[in-house]
Design a protein around this motif. Structure first.
Motif, mmCIF file in Angstrom:
data_model
loop_
_atom_site.group_PDB
_atom_site.id
_atom_site.type_symbol
_atom_site.label_atom_id
_atom_site.label_comp_id
_atom_site.label_asym_id
_atom_site.label_seq_id
_atom_site.Cartn_x
_atom_site.Cartn_y
_atom_site.Cartn_z
ATOM 1 N N ALA A 406 -1.996 -3.951 4.722
ATOM 2 C CA ALA A 406 -0.904 -4.385 3.855
ATOM 3 C C ALA A 406 -1.400 -5.321 2.766
ATOM 4 C CB ALA A 406 0.185 -5.054 4.686
ATOM 5 N N GLU A 410 -1.269 -4.127 -1.212
ATOM 6 C CA GLU A 410 -0.445 -4.811 -2.204
ATOM 7 C C GLU A 410 -1.310 -5.476 -3.271
ATOM 8 O OE1 GLU A 410 3.414 -7.741 -2.650
ATOM 9 O OE2 GLU A 410 2.400 -7.622 -0.700
ATOM 10 N N GLU A 465 4.995 -1.489 8.757
ATOM 11 C CA GLU A 465 5.047 -2.247 7.502
ATOM 12 C C GLU A 465 3.840 -1.925 6.615
ATOM 13 O OE1 GLU A 465 7.207 -6.141 7.106
ATOM 14 O OE2 GLU A 465 6.059 -6.515 8.943
ATOM 15 N N ALA A 466 2.672 -1.801 7.211
ATOM 16 C CA ALA A 466 1.453 -1.559 6.427
ATOM 17 C C ALA A 466 1.490 -0.195 5.756
ATOM 18 C CB ALA A 466 0.229 -1.675 7.330
ATOM 19 N N THR A 469 3.810 -0.246 2.850
ATOM 20 C CA THR A 469 3.190 -0.972 1.728
ATOM 21 C C THR A 469 2.135 -0.110 1.045
ATOM 22 O OG1 THR A 469 3.582 -3.077 2.859
ATOM 23 C CG2 THR A 469 1.963 -3.081 1.088
#
Length: 666
Positions: A406, A410, A465-466, A469
Motif C-alpha cells: 500500500a 500510493e 486494502e493493499a 490501493t
C-alpha cells in the motif's frame, strides 16, 4: 544436540534450537505431551528483534542447570509472536490482567488445556530490582501445581471468560454520533506533547494511525509537528533511512534500535500524506528515504519483504548505528566535512548514548541542508557498511508485506515513481502466487520457499486494502479482482454472524482456549478496523450493499469503545470518517497517457474521501469490458479523456478539463 525447533522456519525459533531447553513449537504434539506428563505448559513468547528476549536466552535458557529444571517440571513451548499472533494475544491478555503490564519476552504458565494461571515478562537469573529470579519462578510454579492444583483449576472458567470477553461484545444499538470524530481530535490534541511532538512520554512510539486520522480530519499542526520531530530525531536513521520501533526518551533521540517492516510501511505513507497537505520537502524526503531503505535492505529476491532488523549487533544494542567523534573523523577523512557533520548531526565528545553519538538533525528545524551533506552521508554509509550488521529476520509476513504494498503503490502514484509501482506489483504478485491457498485465502508466513500457517484476519484485511490501493495506483484490474475475491473469502470465514465484526482466526482454524477478536489499533491497525475500511472502499467501487453492511457491523460493534479511546482506535475512527463523509467516486476513462493531467488532480492533494477507478489505456473498450462497476458506461467525451465524479454511483456530467475536475473535488 538441537531441540525440536530445528525443523522450524521462524528465525526466532531457530535462534533457540541449540538451547539445552527441550523447546517445542506450539502444536498438538506439545499439548499432548503436557497432558500425558500431567505437567504445566511453559509458553515463552518473543520475536527475533527483541533485545530482552536475547538477554533472557543468554542468562537462563542457555544455562544447563536452569534448562534441566525447565525440562523436568514443564513442557516448554517457544512461540514467535509474529507468526502466531493468535497465541500471543491470548497470553498477552493474561499477563496484562495478572500484572497490569505486558511486553516481551512473555513467559506464561498454563494448564495442559492451555488455560494460563501465571504470567510475566522478563525474569533475571538472580533476584534484583524487586524481581524474583527465573529459577525461583520455576520452583514456585511447580510447587503450586503440585500442592494447589485444585485451586488453580478452579479459576479456569473465570480466566477463559475473561480471554473470550472481546469476542462476546455485542453492538449497543446506538447510532454513530458524528461528533465523536471532533471529540477524538480534541482528545488527541490534548494528548500531544507540545515540546517534543508526538504523544505521551517515554517510551515513545510513532503512532502512525493517529497521525493519519489527524491529517484526514484537517488537524495539521499536531500531526505535522509529530512527523517533523521524528524526522529530526534518532528514531529516524539519518544515514540509511527507516525508523526504529520506539525511543526510550520523550524527545525521539535514543531509539530501541530494532527496525520493523510494519512501522516503516505505515510511517512512509504518513509522511507522504504529510507532504501532500503541507508541501514540506522534508516530509517527502523522509517518505522516499524510508521506502528506498526498505527496497535496498529489506526486500528479498522473490519480491517479498523481510520482517525486521535486530537492535543488536555483536551482542551490543545499537552498535551498528552509533559513532564516536574519532569514528566520524576517520570515516570522513576531511576536516571541513567533519566540522559540518558534527554540527549538523549534533555529535559531541560525551555523545547521547553510553558515550557515543546517535546521529540526529540538530539545530533549527527550518535550517537548510548543507551542500556537503550528500558526500558526508555517502562516506559515513560506506564506513558503516563495513561493520557487523544487525541480525535480519527474513521471514515474509503477509500482513506486513501488504502494508508495504500500500505504501509503495500510493507513493509511486503520487510521486510518479515507477520503481515504487513496480515493487508494489512484484510484492503483490508474490503474495498471490506464493501465499494464496486453493480456496482464495492467504497463508501467514513464508521463508526459504516454504509458506506456512493459516492466515489471520489482519493478513486478509491488510491485503484487501493493499490490493485496492494498488488498483487505484495502476488501474490494473487484476488487483481489483483479487481484492474482491479476498473480501468474499474474509467475510465467509472470519465474520461473526451473531454480533458483527470479525474474529482474528478463521472458522476452520486450530481451536485454542479462546477465539478472540482483534479490536485495538495499537501498534498497528486492527484486523477489524482494516476490514471495515477496506470493505467501505470496495463498496464505493462496486456499489455492493453487502460489503458496506459488513463494514457497518464492525463500526456498530466498536464505535462506543472508540468514542472514549481515540488513541487505541484511530484507524477505526478513520473508517468512520470515511463512512460518514461525503465520498467522491471518481472514474477516469480514455487514453491513459492523455488522462494523466486528470489523474494528477486527484493525487495532488490528500483526498481521504475519494475512491478512484480508471482504464489502462484502451479508451472506451476499457469501460465496456471492465470488471470494475464504477467504470461501467463511462466513456471518453469527444475523443478526450474524461473524469466522472459520482456519489453512490450518481454521477455529475463528465469533465475533460483538469481545472474543472479540481473544482468538483474541492
Amino acid at each position: 544436540m538441537a531441540n525440536a525447533l530445528a525443523n522450524e522456519t521462524s528465525p526466532y525459533l531457530l535462534q533457540h534450537k541449540d538451547n539445552p531447553v527441550d523447546w517445542r513449537p506450539w502444536g498438538p504434539d506439545a499439548l499432548a505431551a503436557a497432558r500425558e506428563r500431567d505437567v504445566p505448559l511453559l509458553i515463552s513468547i518473543g520475536y527475533s528483534a527483541c533485545h530482552w528476549c536475547h538477554v533472557m536466552e543468554r542468562e537462563s535458557f542457555e544455562d544447563p542447570q536452569t534448562a534441566a529444571l525447565m525440562n523436568e517440571r514443564f513442557v516448554c513451548i517457544k512461540v514467535d509472536r509474529e507468526e502466531r499472533p493468535d497465541v500471543d494475544a491470548i497470553y498477552m491478555d493474561a499477563v496484562q490482567a495478572m500484572t497490569g503490564h505486558g511486553g516481551w519476552p512473555l513467559n506464561a504458565f498454563a494448564t495442559p488445556e492451555q488455560v494460563p494461571f501465571y504470567a510475566g515478562t522478563y525474569f533475571p537469573p538472580q533476584p534484583r530490582h524487586g524481581l524474583p529470579s527465573w529459577r525461583q519462578v520455576l520452583e514456585a510454579i511447580s510447587d503450586a501445581w503440585r500442592a494447589r492444583r485444585d485451586e488453580i483449576l478452579a479459576q479456569n472458567d473465570r480466566i477463559v471468560a475473561h480471554l473470550s470477553a472481546g469476542a462476546r461484545l455485542a453492538p449497543s444499538g446506538a447510532m454513530v454520533d458524528p461528533g465523536l470524530l471532533d471529540d477524538a481530535v480534541d482528545s488527541l490534541r490534548m494528548a500531544a506533547d507540545p515540546v517534543n511532538g508526538g504523544f505521551g512520554s517515554a517510551p515513545k512510539f510513532p503512532q502512525a494511525s493517529v497521525i493519519e486520522l489527524l491529517l484526514r480530519r484537517g488537524e495539521q499542526t499536531v500531526a505535522l509537528d509529530a512527523l517533523r520531530a521524528m524526522a529530526r530525531g534518532g528514531i529516524h536513521d539519518q544515514l540509511g533511512g527507516g525508523f526504529s520501533r520506539y525511543t526510550v526518551d520523550a524527545a525521539w533521540v535514543v531509539p530501541h534500535f530494532e527496525k520493523m517492516l510494519y512501522d516503516n510501511a505505515l510511517l512512509a505513507r504518513a509522511y507522504l500524506h504529510g507532504w501532500q497537505v503541507s508541501g514540506d520537502p522534508l516530509l517527502r524526503q523522509v517518505c522516499e528515504d524510508t521506502l528506498d531503505w526498505a527496497l535496498r535492505e529489506m526486500r528479498g529476491p522473490e519480491g517479498g519483504f523481510h520482517s525486521a532488523l535486530d537492535a543488536d549487533s555483536e551482542g551490543v544494542e545499537g552498535k551498528f548505528y552509533v559513532w564516536s567523534l574519532a569514528e566520524l573523523r576517520s570515516a570522513l577523512g576531511d576536516d571541513e566535512l567533519y566540522d559540518v557533520a558534527v554540527a549538523w548531526y549534533g555529535a559531541t565528545v560525551a555523545g547521547n548514548f553510553e558515550g557515543l553519538n546517535i546521529l540526529v538533525r540538530a539545530g533549527s528545524a527550518s535550517a537548510a541542508e548543507p551542500p556537503e551533506l550528500p558526500e558526508i552521508r555517502r562516506r559515513l554509509l560506506a564506513a558503516r557498511s563495513t561493520r557487523v550488521r544487525p541480525g535480519l529476520d527474513d521471514k515474509r509476513l503477509t500482513s506486513w508485506n501488504a502494508l508495504m504494498i500500500a505504501a509503495l503503490a500510493e507513493a509511486g502514484a503520487v510521486l510518479e515513481r515507477d520503481d515504487y509501482l513496480d515493487a508494489a506489483r512484484g510484492t503483490a504478485s508474490f503474495l498471490l502466487d506464493s501465499l494464496a491457498t486453493s480456496d482464495g485465502r492467504l497463508l501467514r508466513s513464508w521463508k526459504d520457499g516454504r509458506a506456512t500457517l493459516p492466515g489471520y484476519l489482519e493478513d486478509h484485511a491488510y491485503a484487501l486494502e493493499a490490493l485496492l490501493t494498488l488498483y487505484e495506483a495502476t488501474f490494473e484490474e487484476r488487483w481489483f479482482t483479487a481484492a474482491r475475491a479476498l473480501a468474499d473469502a474474509t467475510i465467509a470465514h472470519f465474520a461473526d454472524a451473531e454480533h458483527g465484526g470479525f474474529f482474528m482466526t478463521a472458522d476452520d482454524h486450530e481451536q485454542l482456549v479462546a477465539r478472540r477478536k482483534d479490536l485495538e489499533d495499537t501498534p498497528i491497525p486492527s484486523g477489524n478496523s482494516a476490514a471495515a475500511f477496506g470493505l467501505l472502499r470496495l463498496a464505493r467501487l462496486t456499489g455492493s450493499a453487502d460489503y458496506e453492511r459488513e463494514a457497518e457491523r464492525v463500526i456498530a460493534l466498536l464505535h462506543p469503545l472508540a468514542a472514549g479511546h481515540a488513541m487505541a482506535f484511530a484507524h477505526l475512527l478513520a473508517a468512520i470518517d470515511f463512512q460518514l463523509g461525503e465520498v467522491h467516486e471518481v472514474a477516469i476513462v480514455g487514453d491513459r497517457a492523455a488522462a494523466k493531467p486528470l489523474e494528477r488532480v486527484v493525487r495532488a492533494k490528500l483526498r481521504p474521501h475519494v475512491v478512484l477507478a480508471g482504464g489502462t489505456g484502451e479508451g472506451d473498450r476499457d469501460a465496456e469490458a471492465s470488471v470494475v462497476p464504477l467504470l461501467e458506461g463511462r466513456h471518453a467525451v469527444g475523443g478526450k479523456p474524461a473524469a466522472y465524479v459520482c456519489e453512490r454511483f450518481a454521477c455529475r456530467a463528465p469533465v475533460t478539463d483538469p481545472d474543472a475536475l479540481a473544482e468538483l473535488l474541492g
